[in-house]
Design a protein around this motif. Structure first.
Motif, short mmCIF file in Angstrom:
data_model
loop_
_atom_site.label_atom_id
_atom_site.label_comp_id
_atom_site.label_asym_id
_atom_site.label_seq_id
_atom_site.Cartn_x
_atom_site.Cartn_y
_atom_site.Cartn_z
N PHE A 129 0.80 -1.24 0.04
CA PHE A 129 -0.01 -0.01 -0.25
C PHE A 129 0.83 1.27 0.03
O PHE A 129 0.61 2.23 -0.75
N ARG A 137 1.08 4.46 -2.75
CA ARG A 137 1.12 5.74 -2.39
C ARG A 137 2.22 6.58 -2.83
O ARG A 137 2.13 7.70 -3.27
N ARG A 194 -0.08 6.35 -7.22
CA ARG A 194 -1.08 5.54 -7.55
C ARG A 194 -2.49 5.83 -6.92
O ARG A 194 -3.28 4.83 -7.35
N LEU A 195 -2.56 6.34 -5.86
CA LEU A 195 -3.71 6.26 -5.15
C LEU A 195 -4.05 7.68 -4.80
O LEU A 195 -4.57 8.10 -3.70
N LEU A 238 -7.69 8.56 -2.35
CA LEU A 238 -8.19 7.80 -1.78
C LEU A 238 -8.51 8.28 -0.13
O LEU A 238 -7.60 8.79 0.31
N PRO A 249 -7.38 3.73 -8.33
CA PRO A 249 -7.28 3.85 -6.96
C PRO A 249 -7.64 2.49 -6.19
O PRO A 249 -6.97 1.53 -5.60
N VAL A 290 -5.70 -1.03 -5.02
CA VAL A 290 -5.64 -1.30 -3.70
C VAL A 290 -5.80 -2.99 -3.67
O VAL A 290 -5.23 -3.70 -2.92
#
Length: 359
Positions: free
Chosen positions: A34, A38, A42-43, A46, A344, A348
């Motif tokens: 995770f 981040r 890529r997130l 979120l 996102p 995950v």
């Protein structure tokens, strides 16, 4: 790891919820992946993730970010376990569960019942032989065959859901849309279909949707406070109005994976879940749709795939159910109306959570 102003790490580890070596290993594996996502940017947008594997919490993470409630800006929000979040169209899947509960109580018509017969003020529409073929099942599976477009912003009446909200008679608005396909032959995303089902529940139960949901679903699951926005005065938005915490959304998923049971009580009839998660129509992208629930497959690295069912909402709201993995993942995000909003939550699931769990 980011500071507390940017990243509210869940308290599961400190509370001892991750005591077993297997669960701790999963949490550590997910956390590392995770954070890598981040760091790689890529997130974006979120807000929260809650994951349960084999009934045990294996990951929970909250971030900070800009958010809104039904289009009203909330500014920068530091999310945590008790922070409610818009579910948007995940609401539709929750509504599908409520319909099954109401059906078991004899409050709503069964799927095979004629749809127009449930709306006497629109009985004249049955003069159209295609509309006369409609059953409640066509609303449950979004296969009415009527034109419906929610691609415009949810602030414009060019969006069919917003036009429905503003119409003098929202039920006639839904039922009187131009037909573009024979009933049952094509999946067309339609918040209006959900609105019809919600109205049937309200009429049968004799009380507002939030009250019925609290008594029959939320309280039996021990959910905390929720909010259900109004579509118009006295009518709640069955299609997109719910707000709740990711933890509570995940709890709904756990109940579904348990066949509708929770702490020894059958909350949602198992037979209804079986019918809801049986593909009623194949969508254009190859996914399946049941009674307000999506179904598909995720390819595994190397070989094979993971079956998933789920609920999807604007902005990146997701409830992923992977029965073969005994996995439930709830995701909230603030990428409303963004064309890349799907990336996102999928990252995950596919790149952080699944690789850290035993196949």
């Amino acid at each position: 790891m980011a500071g507390p102003d940017l990243d509210r790490r869940a308290t599961l580890v400190a509370a001892g919820a991750l005591a077993t070596p297997a669960v701790r290993a999963a949490e550590e594996g997910i956390a590392g992946r995770f954070e890598a996502l981040r760091a790689a940017g890529r997130l974006p947008g979120l807000h929260g993730v809650v994951a349960f594997h084999r009934g045990a919490p294996v990951f929970e993470r909250y971030l900070s970010g800009a958010d809104e409630a039904r289009g009203r800006s909330l500014g920068e929000v530091a999310f945590g376990p008790e922070t409610p979040h818009d579910l948007r169209s995940v609401t539709k899947s929750v509504l599908g569960l409520l319909y099954g509960i109401a059906l078991a109580e004899g409050l709503v018509p069964p799927p095979e019942a004629p749809l127009l017969a449930q709306f006497p003020d629109c009985a004249d529409l049955a003069a159209d032989p295609l509309r006369a073929r409609w059953t409640v099942r066509h609303a449950l599976s979004m296969t009415l065959g009527t034109a419906w477009d929610e691609s415009a912003p949810y602030t414009s009446t060019a969006n069919s859901e917003i036009a429905m909200d503003a119409a003098p008679d929202p039920w006639r608005f839904v039922l009187d849309r131009p037909l573009v396909a024979e009933p049952g032959t094509r999946w067309i995303y339609c918040g209006g279909a959900t609105a019809l089902l919600g109205q049937l529940i309200v009429r049968g139960a004799g009380r507002p949707l939030p009250d019925y949901a609290r008594a029959r679903l939320f309280d039996p699951l021990g959910l905390g406070p929720t909010d259900w926005a109004l579509m118009r005065e006295g009518v709640h938005s069955a299609a997109s109005g719910l707000r709740m915490t990711p933890r509570d959304l995940a709890r709904i998923g756990l109940m579904v994976l348990a066949g509708g049971a929770w702490e020894g009580r059958q909350v949602v009839p198992a037979a209804w879940l079986a019918e809801s998660f049986a593909p009623a129509i194949v969508m254009e992208d190859g996914r399946r749709y049941g009674y307000h629930w999506y179904m598909g497959r995720l390819p595994r690295e190397g070989d094979g795939f993971d079956r998933w069912s789920g609920a999807i909402g604007n902005g990146g709201q997701r409830l992923f159910l992977l029965p073969d993995r005994a996995l439930v993942v709830a995701v909230t995000a603030g990428n409303y109306n963004h064309p890349e909003q799907w990336r996102p939550p999928l990252a995950v699931l596919r790149e952080a959570i699944l690789p850290a769990l035993p196949a």
